[in-house]
Each structure stands twice: as structure tokens, then as C-alpha cells.
Write an enzyme that holds these catalytic residues in place. Structure first.
Site, PDB file in Angstrom:
ATOM      1  N   CYS A  70       8.505  -4.378  -7.264  1.00 36.22           N
ATOM      2  CA  CYS A  70       7.450  -5.362  -7.520  1.00 36.22           C
ATOM      3  C   CYS A  70       7.891  -6.412  -8.538  1.00 36.22           C
ATOM      4  CB  CYS A  70       6.187  -4.667  -8.001  1.00 36.22           C
ATOM      5  SG  CYS A  70       5.621  -3.417  -6.835  1.00 36.22           S
ATOM      6  N   CYS A 188      -7.334  -0.734  -6.224  1.00 35.77           N
ATOM      7  CA  CYS A 188      -5.971  -0.905  -5.701  1.00 35.77           C
ATOM      8  C   CYS A 188      -5.755  -2.351  -5.269  1.00 35.77           C
ATOM      9  CB  CYS A 188      -5.761  -0.007  -4.490  1.00 35.77           C
ATOM     10  SG  CYS A 188      -6.136   1.739  -4.795  1.00 35.77           S
ATOM     11  N   SER A 189      -4.561  -2.879  -5.545  1.00 32.58           N
ATOM     12  CA  SER A 189      -4.242  -4.225  -5.086  1.00 32.58           C
ATOM     13  C   SER A 189      -4.084  -4.194  -3.560  1.00 32.58           C
ATOM     14  CB  SER A 189      -2.980  -4.740  -5.764  1.00 32.58           C
ATOM     15  OG  SER A 189      -1.923  -3.814  -5.632  1.00 32.58           O
ATOM     16  N   HIS A 314      -1.063  -9.197  -3.883  1.00 34.56           N
ATOM     17  CA  HIS A 314       0.215  -8.636  -4.344  1.00 34.56           C
ATOM     18  C   HIS A 314       1.258  -8.658  -3.228  1.00 34.56           C
ATOM     19  CE1 HIS A 314       3.131  -6.352  -6.410  1.00 34.56           C
ATOM     20  NE2 HIS A 314       2.671  -5.137  -6.217  1.00 34.56           N
TER      21      HIS A 314
END
Ligand SMILES: [Zn+2]
Lengths: 370, 182
Positions: A70, A188-189, A314
Site C-alpha cells: 500500500c 474497511c476501505s 484505496h
């Protein structure tokens, strides 16, 4: 940067090209002054950067593709800054892109070869375990944790490029689908497609090309997680602390000088662990600060004014670059309804990846100063 | 979530077989789970297959087993899994050791969304062992509401699907230690 969200009719090359052309237009430069490129992505296959540059007519430059989970896009920016600081290049582009909806469904996991993946580790599961431990140690309530996605999705409603455009309530969070107890869907993304790009210039190039619009990249630091020689707390992040300490030293500031930040809120609990690891709030105190509105736009220290990963989305490779885009726009005063008044120092934090026995795989901190 | 790996195939040995141990029909939406691992499912003697990951879990013919790791002969630090050098003192003088089978639960979560390789729900936990290592595993042998941070746990061997040739594999879970009635 591109709009973040689901782009079923596009691919990462196309999104990356749009972001790159957008950065060139924003900088007001002729694309031919770009000397080198770094491209961050995770799942887009071989030589994605070359595909993007070919798309916009920039083939032939020195180019490296960067994978750091990430933190891939943020690592691309660091590499670009090193090339400039080393004097090798004066104008370098860093682009991050991901078409994640075509790559994924469900929960992100460590690499299948990892011993923890072999017994069922998922990223939501790991963060859920950290959340449970944090609740046990610091008395954080489930409702307090829900206030983080509520805040970030509210901020996202002010960001036209964000994945989500609807605000939510604490009840919405608590009633959303259970993913890994105690985390629920809104914790949660999302799975997001998108790309972002920035142009990194030397001081002399900025004088020549930037028309006073450049913002100083005062520090761009990177660390990888060390192997634990004994079990350490999962409610505090030495990797985040150390990467930030490197950045504070390089930028000549302390955490008290940070006016706002974009942090890696891949999950609600992650925002807590990040801001406390960065030294922006004392350990155990961030949930209460969020409850008091201190992290809102207009609060003492706005956290994730863009909407963060939870609200803006994301797209792994695009994430770290998009954070820096937000910092630049805020510091230039171009953020419209979500503008933070008088912001002078912005910090972006990314961290990603999991491997057995390692606290975290890759962590980056960028400090931008107007 | 299943990632589409460049090499394509999912490996069958990353598949916990829950069919005998977790009846999803009895899963209750209030968050309680039925017994996850019954006593009879804990393997002994001839029921044992080979270890699902021989470098990390030793499975012996007598039905016992241990998780494996490294001990640094220079500074005494322990690591899971086996390492080539010590990250504490950088010594390369490491020996492979068997870890104790009893530890303490550091934290846990009921995972309700996972990859297609794993049937949900299952409970994931981190257990701290006396050698100063923390190891992740699934938790079984109890009701979800009985799981508490800090509770003593013990290693249990259990079936772990089959390898590519159809031979049974043995994996592990952690289960709460039985109260001592002595
Ligand atoms: Zn050592």
C-alpha cells in the site's frame, strides 16, 4: 489525479495516463522537460509505468516500477525525490495507479506463501485483532471507533474525486455487515480504481517552471518493518514512529508543528494507530479526541480531510500519491469546501503489507511545507 | 479475498476442511458460534496425515506435534518461522527448536469474510508462547463467547485438507486449555 471509484470501462494504464497528464497541466510544464519517472502499483502486472508513459508519448525516459504494497505510490515519490536530491535529475514524475476492481474481491491477504496466510490471515482479520486488543487496553468503545468512518465519509462528501459521496451515522457503521469482529463493512476501505501523479522538481527547476505554485517536499522517508525479537504491542506502531521521526528530523519540525495530515486509514482502527504512532496524539487518547471533534476539518488537527482511504478510496498504488496531491492542494488553498484555513505544514503517512514476524512491511512519511 | 496471482492456481493445501467441525446450519447471527472443534476431531495416532507445512509444524507418529522455529545460540532470541539469521544480534548461528504447546491468547477476531480457500466464519488468534514468540493460528474447541484475551491456550492438531495427490494433511489450531481438575 483521477476520480477515485469504480471504473469498469477503464484500466490502470488509462487511469495512470489521465493522472500524469493532469499533473503536467497542473504544473504548467511542457511534458518534454520530464527527465525520469517512477511508477507505483501492486497488481497491474509487468512494466505498467512503461505502458502509462507510452500512452502519453513519454517513452524513452529512465523509469522504474515500484512495488511496496500500500506504500507503492508513496515509495515512487520518495524515489523521485532521491533522484532530484542526488542531482541526477531536475524534473521527475511519480505516478501511482491501480485498477483494483478487476483484480480483487473480498479481503486482502498476505502473500499466499506466508505462514500466516496459510492459516487464514486476512488484512481485516489482523486489524480486527488489533482493534480488539486496543479496546481491551484503552477502553475504546465500539461507538468511538465508528466515529472515524463517520468523520472520513463526511469529509469525502466535500471531495468531488472521492469514491463515496454519502455521509453515514454511527448506527450505519454498527449495522453494516460484519467483516472480522469487531470490524464491520464501514470500518474497511473499499476496493477502488484510481490513479494520481505528482511532479517532483529541484529548486532550480521550480524557479524556472513552477510560477510560485510549487510546495516544498521537506521530507520523504521510508522504512521497512523489523523482525520482532520478542512479541511487541500490537496497539502501537514503532515502524510508524521511527519513519515519522526520520521525517521530522529531515524537515526540521516536530509533531507539534503539523497542521493537518493524511494517514493510512485502511481500517478505522488503523487511523488510531497511525496518528498515535506519528506522535500527533498520546497513545490511547485519539478516540476521545475524535469524539471531541479535534480531528475534523476546522478542529485542532484535521486528519484525512480528503476523506482518507475510508472515504476517498484505496487504489493501492494510487493511494500514497493521492495523499500528496491532497497536501499540495490544501497548502495552496485550492481545496474548496474542505479547505483547512492557514495550513502551513502537512504530513502524509502510508504503510502497507504484512509478512510473518514483521510489524509492518513498508512505511512512508512525507512532510510538505508551504 | 482471493487475489488473482500471476501463476493462477490456488494451492489446495491452504484449505482448512471445516465440514466435520463446523456446521454452518447452526451458525447463529447473534455472533455465537457452535463448537468449532470437537474433542474427537483432535487427531491421534493413525489418523495423522503429513504436516501441511513441514518447516513450521512437526507432526509425529504418536499423534503429538510442535510448531517449529529458530533459537539464536548467541543471544537466545526465538523466531517463528525458522530464520537464516538473528534479527537481534545478526548471528547466523541458529538452531531449529520445537516450541512449547501451551501459551496465552494475546488477541483474536471472528473472521466472516475471507478468500475462497477458507470457509467462514472462523476465529483467528495470536498466542504468545513462553519462548517469547507470538504465533497466529485459528482457534477452536470452544464457544465464541468463551474466548477471552489472556486465556491459556494449547496447540491442537487437526485435519487440513489434502495435498495435490489426495493425501491427508495435518494442520493446527489453538484451543483453550482444559481446566485442571486435580
Ligand atoms: Zn541473536
Amino acid at each position: 489525479m483521477t476520480r477515485f471509484g469504480k471504473h469498469p470501462d477503464r484500466d490502470a494504464t488509462d487511469l495512470g495516463a489521465e493522472a500524469l497528464l493532469g499533473a503536467v497541466a497542473d504544473a504548467g510544464i511542457d511534458a518534454r522537460v520530464i527527465e525520469a519517472a517512477y511508477c507505483g502499483h501492486v497488481f497491474q502486472g509487468m512494466v505498467m509505468g512503461q505502458r502509462i508513459l507510452a500512452q502519453v508519448g513519454l517513452a524513452g525516459l529512465p523509469l522504474s516500477n515500484v512495488e511496496n504494497a500500500c506504500s507503492s505510490g508513496a515509495t515512487a515519490i520518495r524515489e523521485a525525490s532521491l533522484a532530484v536530491r542526488a542531482g541526477e535529475h531536475d524534473v521527475v514524475v511519480a505516478v501511482g495507479a491501480e485498477h483494483l476492481t478487476s483484480q480483487f474481491r473480498g479481503a486482502l491477504t498476505p502473500d499466499p506463501s506466508d505462514p500466516e496466510a496459510a492459516v487464514g490471515a486476512t488484512m481485516p482479520g489482523v486489524y480486527a485483532m488489533r482493534a480488539r486488543r486496543y479496546m481491551e487496553e484503552f477502553g475504546m468503545t465500539r461507538e468511538q471507533l465508528a466515529l472515524i468512518p463517520v468523520k472520513n465519509k463526511m469529509n469525502a462528501t466535500l471531495n468531488p474525486l472521492a469514491h463515496f459521496h454519502s455521509s453515514i451515522t454511527v448506527e450505519d457503521v454498527l449495522e453494516s455487515r460484519a467483516i472480522a469482529d469487531p470490524l464491520r463493512l464501514h470500518d474497511c476501505s473499499p476496493v477502488t480504481d484510481g490513479a494520481a501523479a505528482v511532479i517532483v522538481m529541484s529548486d532550480s527547476a521550480a524557479k524556472k517552471y513552477a510560477n510560485g505554485r510549487a510546495v516544498r517536499l521537506a521530507a520523504s522517508t521510508l522504512r521497512s518493518g523489523s523482525v520482532d525479537v520478542e512479541p511487541t504491542s500490537m496497539t502501537f506502531e514503532p515502524l510508524t514512529r521511527d519513519t515519522a521521526q526520520d521525517a521530522y528530523e529531515k524537515a526540521g519540525i516536530g509533531p507539534e508543528d503539523v497542521d493537518f495530515c493524511e494517514v493510512h486509514d485502511c481500517f478505522s482502527i488503523a487511523e488510531v494507530l497511525r496518528v498515535e504512532g506519528l506522535g500527533l496524539f498520546p497513545q490511547g487518547e485519539y478516540p476521545g479526541a475524535v469524539e471531541r471533534g479535534e480531528a475534523n476539518i476546522g478542529g485542532r488537527l484535521p486528519v484525512n480531510p480528503s476523506g482518507g482511504l475510508l472515504g476517498k478510496g484505496h487504489p493501492l498504488g494510487g493511494t500514497g500519491v493521492a495523499q500528496v496531491v491532497e497536501l499540495v492542494r490544501q497548502l495552496r488553498g485550492e481545496s474548496g469546501d474542505r479547505q483547512i484555513e492557514g495550513a502551513r505544514v502537512g504530513l502524509a503517512h502510508c504503510r502497507g503489507g504484512k509478512a510473518v514476524g514483521i510489524e509492518g512491511a513498508a512505511c512512508t512519511v512525507q512532510v510538505l511545507i508551504r | 479475498m482471493q487475489m488473482h496471482h500471476p501463476n493462477g492456481a490456488r494451492r489446495s493445501l491452504t484449505c482448512f476442511d471445516h465440514h466435520e467441525t463446523l456446521d454452518l446450519a447452526t451458525y447463529r447471527p447473534d455472533g455465537r458460534l457452535p463448537f468449532l472443534l470437537k474433542e474427537k476431531d483432535i487427531l491421534a495416532g493413525s489418523a495423522l496425515g503429513t504436516s501441511f507445512r513441514p518447516g513450521e509444524l512437526e507432526v509425529r507418529d504418536d499423534g503429538t506435534g510442535n510448531l517449529l522455529g529458530s533459537r539464536c545460540r548467541s543471544c537466545g532470541a526465538h523466531f517463528f518461522p525458522v530464520r537464516e539469521a538473528c534479527s537481534g544480534c545478526l548471528s547466523g548461528d541458529l538452531e531449529t527448536v520445537k516450541f512449547a504447546t501451551e501459551g496465552t491468547l494475546y488477541t483474536y477476531s471472528v473472521v466472516r469474510q475471507s478468500t475462497p480457500d477458507f470457509e467462514v466464519p472462523y476465529v483467528l488468534g495470536y498466542v504468545d508462547f513462553p519462548e517469547n514468540v507470538r504465533i497466529m493460528g485459528q482457534i477452536g474447541g470452544c464457544e465464541i463467547d468463551d474466548i477471552k484475551i489472556g486465556m491459556p491456550m494449547v496447540l491442537a492438531l487437526e485435519p487440513f485438507g489434502e495435498d495435490d495427490d489426495g493425501n491427508p494433511l495435518t494442520g493446527y489450531r489453538f484451543k483453550p486449555m482444559e481446566p485442571n481438575n486435580d
